[in-house]
Design a protein around this motif. Sequence first.
Motif, mmCIF file in Angstrom:
data_model
loop_
_atom_site.group_PDB
_atom_site.id
_atom_site.type_symbol
_atom_site.label_atom_id
_atom_site.label_comp_id
_atom_site.label_asym_id
_atom_site.label_seq_id
_atom_site.Cartn_x
_atom_site.Cartn_y
_atom_site.Cartn_z
ATOM 1 N N PRO A 1 -5.677 -6.677 -7.293
ATOM 2 C CA PRO A 1 -5.084 -6.164 -8.539
ATOM 3 C C PRO A 1 -3.811 -6.933 -8.906
ATOM 4 C CG PRO A 1 -5.160 -4.445 -6.830
ATOM 5 C CD PRO A 1 -5.600 -5.708 -6.192
ATOM 6 N N VAL B 1 -11.564 -2.216 -0.868
ATOM 7 C CA VAL B 1 -11.505 -3.072 -2.038
ATOM 8 C C VAL B 1 -11.702 -2.224 -3.288
ATOM 9 C CG1 VAL B 1 -12.588 -4.985 -3.235
ATOM 10 C CG2 VAL B 1 -12.357 -5.040 -0.749
ATOM 11 N N ILE B 2 -12.689 -1.367 -3.228
ATOM 12 C CA ILE B 2 -12.971 -0.534 -4.394
ATOM 13 C C ILE B 2 -11.779 0.342 -4.719
ATOM 14 C CG2 ILE B 2 -14.460 1.311 -5.268
ATOM 15 C CD1 ILE B 2 -16.717 0.030 -3.603
ATOM 16 N N TYR C 1 -8.986 -1.543 -6.323
ATOM 17 C CA TYR C 1 -9.222 -1.875 -7.721
ATOM 18 C C TYR C 1 -9.193 -0.678 -8.642
ATOM 19 C CZ TYR C 1 -9.731 -6.769 -8.013
ATOM 20 O OH TYR C 1 -9.434 -8.078 -8.082
ATOM 21 N N LEU C 2 -9.851 0.376 -8.197
ATOM 22 C CA LEU C 2 -9.973 1.517 -9.102
ATOM 23 C C LEU C 2 -8.843 2.520 -8.910
ATOM 24 C CD1 LEU C 2 -13.796 2.148 -8.907
ATOM 25 C CD2 LEU C 2 -12.514 0.928 -10.655
ATOM 26 N N GLY C 3 -8.055 2.301 -7.900
ATOM 27 C CA GLY C 3 -7.006 3.264 -7.622
ATOM 28 C C GLY C 3 -7.600 4.373 -6.770
ATOM 29 N N LYS C 4 -6.723 5.088 -6.131
ATOM 30 C CA LYS C 4 -7.234 6.084 -5.197
ATOM 31 C C LYS C 4 -7.424 7.440 -5.843
ATOM 32 C CE LYS C 4 -5.519 3.854 -1.053
ATOM 33 N NZ LYS C 4 -4.649 2.778 -1.532
ATOM 34 N N GLY C 5 -6.923 7.593 -7.033
ATOM 35 C CA GLY C 5 -7.044 8.893 -7.674
ATOM 36 C C GLY C 5 -6.225 9.917 -6.930
ATOM 37 N N GLU C 6 -6.558 11.171 -7.160
ATOM 38 C CA GLU C 6 -5.770 12.205 -6.496
ATOM 39 C C GLU C 6 -6.618 12.924 -5.487
ATOM 40 O OE1 GLU C 6 -2.595 14.327 -9.172
ATOM 41 O OE2 GLU C 6 -4.151 13.396 -10.373
#
Lengths: 234, 330, 257, 385, 289
Positions: free
Chosen positions: C41, C248-249, C252-257
Amino acid sequence: MLQVEAIKAGYGTTQVLNGVTFVVETGKITTLIGANGAGKTTTLNCIAGVLQTTGGRITWQGREISSLSAREIVRIGIAMIPEGRHVFPQMTVRENLEMGAYVRSDTMQIKRDFEWVLTLFPKLKTRLTQMAGTLSGGEQQMLAVGRALMLNPELLLMDEPSMGLAPIVVQEVFEVIKEIERMGKTILLVEQNAALALSIAHTAYVIELGNIVLSGSGQSLLTNREVEKAYLGL
Amino acid sequence: MDIYRLAGRKFNIILLAIVLLLPLFISNLYYLHIINLAGIYTLITLGLNLLSGYTGQVSMGQAAYFAIGTYVSALLMIHFQISFWLAVPAAILAAGVFGALIGIPAMKLSGPYLVLATVGFGEITRLVILNWTAVTKGAAGLTAIPLPTFLSIKITSEQDFYYLIIAIVFVGTYIAYRLAHSKIGRTFSAIREDELAAEAMGVPVNMYKIAAFVISAMYAGMAGSLFGVFAGVASPDNFTFDDSVAFLCMSVVGGNRSIAGAIIGTFLLTVLSEALRTFQAYRLVIYGGILIFTVIYMPQGIYGMAPIFNKWIERQPFAKLLFWQKPSRE
Amino acid sequence: MESTEEILQIKHISKRFGGLQALDNISLTVKTNTVHGIIGPNGAGKTTLFNVITGMIQPDDGKLLFLQRELPFLQPHKLVPAGIARTFQNIRLFESMTVLDNVLIGQHVHTPTPVISILLQGKKASHWERVAYDEAMQSLEFVGLTPKSGEIVKNLSYGQRRLVEFARALAAKPRLILLDEPAAGMNPTEKAHLLKIVLQLREKGYTIVLIEHDMKLVMQICQTITVLDHGNNIAEGQPEYIRKHPEVISAYLGKGE
Amino acid sequence: MLKKYAKLIGIIIMLVMMVVSVAGCGGNTAAKTIKIGVVGPESGGAAQLGQGQRKAIQLAVDEINAKKGAGEYKLEVFFEDDEGNPTKSASATNKLIQQSKVNIIIGAIHSSATLADMVVTGRAGIPQITAGSTGSSITEQGNKWLFRTAVNDEFQANALIKYAKEVKGIAKIATFTAADDYGQSGAKLLAAAAKKQGVELVANPTYNNGDKDFKPQLLTIKEQGAQAIFMWGLYTDAALIAKQSRQLGVNVQLFGASGMAALKLIELGGDAVQGLILTQTFLPDSKDAKVKEFVTKYKAKYQENPIPHAAQAYDTVYIIAAAVKKANSTKPEDLRTALTKTAGLKLVTGEPKFSNRGDDIGKYLLITTIKGPNFELIKTVNTAN
Amino acid sequence: MQYFLNGLPIGAIYAVVALSYSLIYTSSGVLNWSQGDMVMLGAYIGFTLTQVFHWSFTPALLASMVVVGLVGVIVQRLILKPLRERKAPPINVVIATLGVAIITRNIALAIWGPDAQVFPSPVGDKPLQLSMISVTHQDILVVCVGILVMAILQYFLKYTKEGKALRAVAQDRRAAVLMGVDTQKSDAVAFAASAALGASAGILVAPIFFVTFNMGAGIGLKGFVAAVIGGLGSIPGSIAGGFFLGTLESLAGGQISSGYRDAITFALLILVLWLKPSGLFITKSRQKV
């Protein structure tokens, strides 16, 4: 309501946006996500009047604003928080906040908003006389948000608020964004951190190569494998 | 062989004839004097174009190298009876050494800082000449600088100087042209455009920057030697900040990214400042106005305008011979 | 023709900018004749890593081995003779020069500078100028820009300028080419073209390291991919492995909550 | 290839030639005219000197033409501005000689400019009279074409030091001079004169043109215990030096030379210059009839008092008129010979007579002091002695 | 001690001029060579108002600052704006401002003539003798008004809306646009403010130096040197640079060599540029207005 209809834009001979269309509903968080270079920031720049569109139209509360300059956009109550924060490093926190209200002249209301922003960001209150350049990244992001709120905007454009911040700080920033939504502000959030953005957004759009390729509610996209594809090029 | 070339060759012969026979047509030696002066200044501007136009290093202190050239050669000629032809290389060498000297701090500087460093160097040189009276005779200046001889012909008249100067300017232009249109000139331009990228492509940027300073200093030193014998006297008043500025203006007005621009700018501004003499007090106002107009509306100088008129020029047979630039590389 | 020889070894490189740990003890190895992708990122430290390799930034710690020899830092102009050429994220071309002249600068270290001959219009100068010209034209032909050789760079489209930069790096005749976001700003046709060029280069025996955000492209052309996040090397391997790597995922996508 | 550029050079030369042919049409030579070229700084730092010179010369030319003062010859005058720059001065002189075809040159004022002009007039063989340059290097060269109607600095330096020693009883002096041609020659001459007359020179600081803060040097002078300061520079500098020395409490006798002799000095210097002693060649309120007549005419025409340079330039035109009349020719060699034989004229600033170096040794040198708003004559010295 | 004291008034003036350079340089990145001639213009207008129209000092000072400020705006509008719009190379901008300097100087010559003019000190120039040292009332006035002007500038930049906008533009042009700041206007304000600063310096030096049409060149260059020595673009740096240069000149002129005084100054300048390009008095990262 902000309506973006088939806008085209680019830098020099390179077209970045090839007809982007979406809607930002009043009082809600809308997010625009996508990989690097997809055209997210360019879209924001077009709305904020920093970049002139070469096609399509943008309307805000029924009024066409595509051709307005950045200054005029600010005056109609649209504030942008640029990527990388862009606080004024050699000005104090207080002065940075005051710059946010630059176009306003309602002194009393500004004072009230100032207090309000400080209750929103109690950390800033203790740092009012400190130079903004000496703040940490997270504090600078808070300051950038606070500065934009000093305009008392109807619509808040946020460009990558999570960039370069530690995860814990990112959480804090997103708490604030939700708080702002609860106050009835409209927010357009551009984010690379898709999961986080989707988790708080009412509506989300996925942009890829200057086109909107996917849209839906934040929750629905969160579980959509297509999003992953747009990011990882599967 | 296309018409352009054929006509060009014939034109060159005519041109050469004109240049060589010019003194015969000009009975008014004042004009020859001005042409000679402009010829001397052309050398400075040529060097300055290589430095500021090609390499992008602005200098507002060229008068210093000009002065060093004059004083070194004149002092050698006066005190050691050295021939002009030996004094010239010495002067060029001395100016080159000082060019390297200012080139070293200049490596780290750019923009207004570089401008100021060169201004400072120019002022220091002038003040040293002014105050080091034992050697330079101070403000009174050097007088009775000997006339040069060429194959036992003493060069005295304006016509003699014309041929001397035109020959040196020709050689100077040729060298500048060769430098500019070779690997060296290309590397200079690359440094101007993007130092970091040039460095990343393996160009030793600092070495080239110093080389550009040295070359421009040598040109000014050459001009200085000529000026000394041409004027017969030299004093610090000849080498002021205003002179440095005038050289820079010549370079920019003519177009500093070309060799032709140096010649155009120098002749134009030298003739202009003489022609405006009649306007009395307002002439400098006009001069300033012309400068401002040029830098705003002709950012690449007068020569930079030529490609814009290429289409028009192509249709005018005479103008085509003179101004038309082939659109692409030769 | 998979090779196991290591062309570039990065060993324990760290770099701090103020409060930001841009590179945190990074080690990675690039094998000869591969296309090696570096992804991650924004702000992961990819360009910083390139700048360290090309000597533009002095790392706080660690060292670099190129062809088993240690590379000095802070002398960018010595890298091309060593055999490394690069392109830049924001395209750094010599804007007001022609395409050909730009590529000729890439040739700089491979032809001598015979000053005397240049001044006298001598044979030596014209010979080397001809050699350089031929080489440059070959590079341009390779990227498909021959017809544009006389154009001023700033008049070209974004994608074409990327290719000019590519050609300039090629003209430096490197063993290793570092490409910083070569596909940024390119349209799909241009990207396809770029892909073809990179693959051809590999066939010719070059080694390529690239930073790229277009995952489709990265997955298609790289043999090895290194993923950076917050200055750390979080994953390294073949595209298939990377694609499924959970870290990796989430990076890229962020870990969210 | 070079061709492209060669063409451009060609164009420029052609353009120059065009300018040449257009501009060259002006000069027609009537018989029985003597053309005088004047070079001086009409702009730049010393513009007031050049403009004063121009006004006085125009006045003199008009008068002489009106009363046929040059015999059958009519005076025609051409002015060129040299901005005080030697290169421009040489170009201007060239223009006057080659284009205006002048028979004689008056100029320049800056010594460096005059020196550059001398090369031009010397090569062309045209007589040149400087009414403004006082530097000693000008006449030391032995250039036969050069004459000077300004008073030689050497005379001034000697007269001043002599006066200081004999009348004021001063034994320790300091010089404070400009680092320009004028000041540097003054410093040298003052030092020589002091040595010759047994006066001790305790300090000799200088300043650069454009300097405005003289206090550091004045402090040095103070520390060295000088009883008098000899200044050699322009009146603006002198006024500032006087003011700043008083501000620093350096209350010693001030001396100065003709270069600063202008009423502006008194205006600018105010109280600080009261009592300053300086040599000059011209006093506008002198009782001398010639002076009175000149001042009256000058004032009538220009509504201002003439500066000393103006008086010298005015006289120079009369000297030329007399020489033309005597030579009855405008040939340079004849004019030169006639000038060397100049005699019997009684003019505003003296009874001109040239030494074999070209210096006017018939000048009155006035030792004056400043009293109230005016200069007051103390004593007249004839430079011939 | 006396040398040091003598350097203060001239230092104050250098400081004010240095500030005027810094202000324009940081806010619009322009190196304005006509700054010295704004000093000259200020002095002449002050002279005309006090000596011809018999105004008193303070209104004349203010009026001259306003008029010269307007000249600054005109210069920005007519010359810098088109240059910026055309993205002219910096060297062209430098030459354009040189052109402005030449024009201003020669118009002044045409209006006021070549003679130096007296501008009597409003407080008189009688020296105050304090044991071994002496200062004049005018010197005190210069230092006081100089400091006052700097304080006013500081107030303007710190506490007024336009001043803050100016700093914002200087620090981050893009972000300032997003705040709704009109950058053209703030450029004009910067030019006006720095021209007015120059004018105030002009009126302050006038009683000490007299008024001449070419007085601007020297003061302008020295002010610029002071700005760079102190750190171009920094307010405290410029002020420190001004006072430093003033006292340095006084010491160098008195103790070393008066003829080489400026040569020493410039040699120091080149040394500073070489060793510490950000300026002597800036400790960390370069501080902007």
